[in-house]
Write a protein that holds these residues in place. Structure first.
Motif, mmCIF file in Angstrom:
data_model
loop_
_atom_site.group_PDB
_atom_site.id
_atom_site.type_symbol
_atom_site.label_atom_id
_atom_site.label_comp_id
_atom_site.label_asym_id
_atom_site.label_seq_id
_atom_site.Cartn_x
_atom_site.Cartn_y
_atom_site.Cartn_z
ATOM 1 N N GLY A 1 0.796 -1.468 -0.015
ATOM 2 C CA GLY A 1 -0.039 0.712 -0.170
ATOM 3 C C GLY A 1 0.732 1.159 0.187
ATOM 4 N N LYS A 2 0.421 2.334 0.621
ATOM 5 C CA LYS A 2 0.582 3.510 0.322
ATOM 6 C C LYS A 2 0.846 4.000 1.974
ATOM 7 C CE LYS A 2 -0.226 8.176 -1.911
ATOM 8 N NZ LYS A 2 -0.785 8.687 -3.109
ATOM 9 N N TRP A 3 2.043 4.720 2.225
ATOM 10 C CA TRP A 3 2.651 5.543 3.346
ATOM 11 C C TRP A 3 2.695 6.510 3.380
ATOM 12 C CZ3 TRP A 3 2.802 2.343 7.413
ATOM 13 C CH2 TRP A 3 1.787 0.860 7.165
ATOM 14 N N GLN A 4 2.647 7.351 4.259
ATOM 15 C CA GLN A 4 3.092 8.779 4.187
ATOM 16 C C GLN A 4 4.059 8.996 5.377
ATOM 17 O OE1 GLN A 4 0.029 11.495 5.735
ATOM 18 N NE2 GLN A 4 0.903 13.107 4.192
ATOM 19 N N LEU A 5 5.259 9.823 4.727
ATOM 20 C CA LEU A 5 6.236 9.735 5.873
ATOM 21 C C LEU A 5 5.706 10.784 6.430
ATOM 22 C CD1 LEU A 5 9.165 9.705 6.559
ATOM 23 C CD2 LEU A 5 10.119 11.231 4.884
ATOM 24 N N GLN A 6 6.025 10.903 8.033
ATOM 25 C CA GLN A 6 5.524 11.559 9.472
ATOM 26 C C GLN A 6 6.354 12.272 9.461
ATOM 27 O OE1 GLN A 6 2.453 9.514 11.337
ATOM 28 N NE2 GLN A 6 0.916 10.869 10.326
ATOM 29 N N GLN A 7 7.801 11.622 9.649
ATOM 30 C CA GLN A 7 8.498 12.395 10.518
ATOM 31 C C GLN A 7 10.193 11.905 10.393
ATOM 32 O OE1 GLN A 7 8.282 11.445 15.051
ATOM 33 N NE2 GLN A 7 7.266 13.347 14.687
ATOM 34 N N VAL A 8 10.833 12.854 10.277
ATOM 35 C CA VAL A 8 12.563 12.371 10.266
ATOM 36 C C VAL A 8 13.433 12.783 11.130
ATOM 37 C CG1 VAL A 8 14.247 12.399 8.750
ATOM 38 C CG2 VAL A 8 12.625 12.762 8.227
ATOM 39 N N GLU A 9 13.803 11.530 12.173
ATOM 40 C CA GLU A 9 14.281 11.947 12.986
ATOM 41 C C GLU A 9 16.352 11.749 12.905
ATOM 42 O OE1 GLU A 9 15.290 10.431 17.890
ATOM 43 O OE2 GLU A 9 13.295 10.228 16.531
ATOM 44 N N THR A 10 16.706 12.833 13.347
ATOM 45 C CA THR A 10 18.031 12.931 13.023
ATOM 46 C C THR A 10 19.118 13.137 14.332
ATOM 47 O OG1 THR A 10 18.167 12.799 10.645
ATOM 48 C CG2 THR A 10 20.279 12.919 11.465
ATOM 49 N N ASP A 11 19.831 12.050 14.968
ATOM 50 C CA ASP A 11 20.602 12.485 16.158
ATOM 51 C C ASP A 11 19.544 13.070 17.017
ATOM 52 O OD1 ASP A 11 22.554 11.143 15.307
ATOM 53 O OD2 ASP A 11 23.259 13.085 14.217
ATOM 54 N N GLY A 12 18.316 13.019 17.361
ATOM 55 C CA GLY A 12 17.384 13.395 18.207
ATOM 56 C C GLY A 12 16.819 14.561 17.842
ATOM 57 N N ILE A 13 17.001 14.989 16.489
ATOM 58 C CA ILE A 13 16.043 16.446 16.589
ATOM 59 C C ILE A 13 14.909 15.614 15.008
ATOM 60 C CG2 ILE A 13 16.680 17.986 14.986
ATOM 61 C CD1 ILE A 13 19.129 18.124 15.580
ATOM 62 N N VAL A 14 13.733 15.861 15.192
ATOM 63 C CA VAL A 14 12.518 14.920 14.958
ATOM 64 C C VAL A 14 12.591 16.680 13.945
ATOM 65 C CG1 VAL A 14 10.697 14.870 15.360
ATOM 66 C CG2 VAL A 14 11.620 14.050 16.799
ATOM 67 N N GLN A 15 11.642 15.971 12.340
ATOM 68 C CA GLN A 15 11.757 17.263 11.659
ATOM 69 C C GLN A 15 10.053 16.231 10.871
ATOM 70 O OE1 GLN A 15 14.385 17.621 7.904
ATOM 71 N NE2 GLN A 15 12.762 19.283 7.045
ATOM 72 N N ASN A 16 9.202 17.623 11.536
ATOM 73 C CA ASN A 16 7.859 16.487 11.122
ATOM 74 C C ASN A 16 7.874 16.585 8.885
ATOM 75 O OD1 ASN A 16 6.716 15.829 12.885
ATOM 76 N ND2 ASN A 16 6.084 18.694 13.617
ATOM 77 N N VAL A 17 7.480 15.826 8.470
ATOM 78 C CA VAL A 17 7.364 16.012 6.817
ATOM 79 C C VAL A 17 6.100 15.929 6.525
ATOM 80 C CG1 VAL A 17 7.986 14.481 5.029
ATOM 81 C CG2 VAL A 17 9.697 15.422 6.533
ATOM 82 N N ASP A 18 5.592 15.569 5.823
ATOM 83 C CA ASP A 18 4.252 15.307 4.943
ATOM 84 C C ASP A 18 4.167 15.403 3.547
ATOM 85 O OD1 ASP A 18 3.843 17.806 4.607
ATOM 86 O OD2 ASP A 18 1.652 18.810 5.296
ATOM 87 N N THR A 19 5.702 15.684 3.057
ATOM 88 C CA THR A 19 5.005 15.535 1.706
ATOM 89 C C THR A 19 6.037 13.988 0.965
ATOM 90 O OG1 THR A 19 6.914 17.013 1.346
ATOM 91 C CG2 THR A 19 5.164 18.184 1.187
ATOM 92 N N ILE A 20 6.114 13.167 1.127
ATOM 93 C CA ILE A 20 6.230 11.924 0.417
ATOM 94 C C ILE A 20 5.719 10.994 1.832
ATOM 95 C CG2 ILE A 20 9.032 10.873 0.946
ATOM 96 C CD1 ILE A 20 10.425 13.656 1.775
ATOM 97 N N PHE A 21 5.782 9.506 0.054
ATOM 98 C CA PHE A 21 4.967 9.250 0.417
ATOM 99 C C PHE A 21 5.741 7.741 -0.388
ATOM 100 C CE2 PHE A 21 1.918 12.075 -0.285
ATOM 101 C CZ PHE A 21 1.378 12.487 0.054
ATOM 102 N N TYR A 22 5.758 6.258 0.011
ATOM 103 C CA TYR A 22 6.563 5.283 -0.662
ATOM 104 C C TYR A 22 5.545 4.234 -0.735
ATOM 105 C CZ TYR A 22 11.661 6.494 1.434
ATOM 106 O OH TYR A 22 12.532 7.045 1.791
ATOM 107 N N ASN A 23 5.178 4.196 -2.159
ATOM 108 C CA ASN A 23 4.487 2.553 -2.206
ATOM 109 C C ASN A 23 4.404 1.447 -2.421
ATOM 110 O OD1 ASN A 23 1.790 5.282 -2.783
ATOM 111 N ND2 ASN A 23 3.809 5.708 -3.743
ATOM 112 N N PHE A 24 4.531 0.579 -2.421
ATOM 113 C CA PHE A 24 5.063 -0.927 -2.324
ATOM 114 C C PHE A 24 3.530 -1.754 -2.634
ATOM 115 C CE2 PHE A 24 6.650 0.520 1.285
ATOM 116 C CZ PHE A 24 8.128 0.600 1.369
ATOM 117 N N GLN A 25 4.302 -2.920 -3.332
ATOM 118 C CA GLN A 25 3.138 -3.342 -4.578
ATOM 119 C C GLN A 25 4.431 -4.575 -4.731
ATOM 120 O OE1 GLN A 25 0.463 -2.277 -7.473
ATOM 121 N NE2 GLN A 25 -0.293 -4.233 -7.452
#
Length: 127
Positions: A27-51
């Motif tokens: 299915g389709k997954w929406q990226l919500q957060q990227v955490e780097t060295d304890g710093i969290v960045q909110n994201v809502d424009t990237i999608f991974y799709n698996f079939q």
């Protein structure tokens, strides 16, 4: 007759023992957060799709009101997820260094997916 019944039961058990992680990825997954060295960045424009063995990376560019995407492939080995996109033109819109990327699957359920690669942790929700 008994042998046929036993064979049917065994086949049903084997079918139920499929790859749960791979099943959860479909299915389709929406990226919500990227955490780097304890710093969290909110994201809502990237999608991974698996079939099945196919993969699609999508990124929404709000300023252009456009989706860019690239098709590719996925491969799962235990808790390792290898992804490949076919078009290099998408790389500037990702944090990938090449068209191939390997992630560790930290968590996988019907609604949540957590991947890690290097010092980054990616949290997705089912879309």
């Amino acid at each position: 007759m008994l042998k046929t019944g036993c064979l049917a039961v065994i086949l049903c058990i084997l079918a139920a023992c499929g790859n749960d992680i791979e099943d959860h990825l479909e299915g389709k997954w929406q990226l919500q957060q990227v955490e780097t060295d304890g710093i969290v960045q909110n994201v809502d424009t990237i999608f991974y799709n698996f079939q099945t063995s196919l993969f699609m990376y999508q990124v929404y560019i709000p300023s252009l009101e456009l989706f860019y995407y690239s098709y590719g492939f996925k491969d799962i080995d235990d808790t390792r997820l290898s992804l490949e996109i076919l078009d290099q033109f998408l790389l500037p819109y990702t944090d990938w260094e090449s068209t191939k990327r390997t992630f560790m699957i930290e968590q996988s359920s019907q609604s949540r997916l957590v991947l890690s690669s290097g010092s980054k942790r990616y949290t997705f929700r089912k879309f």
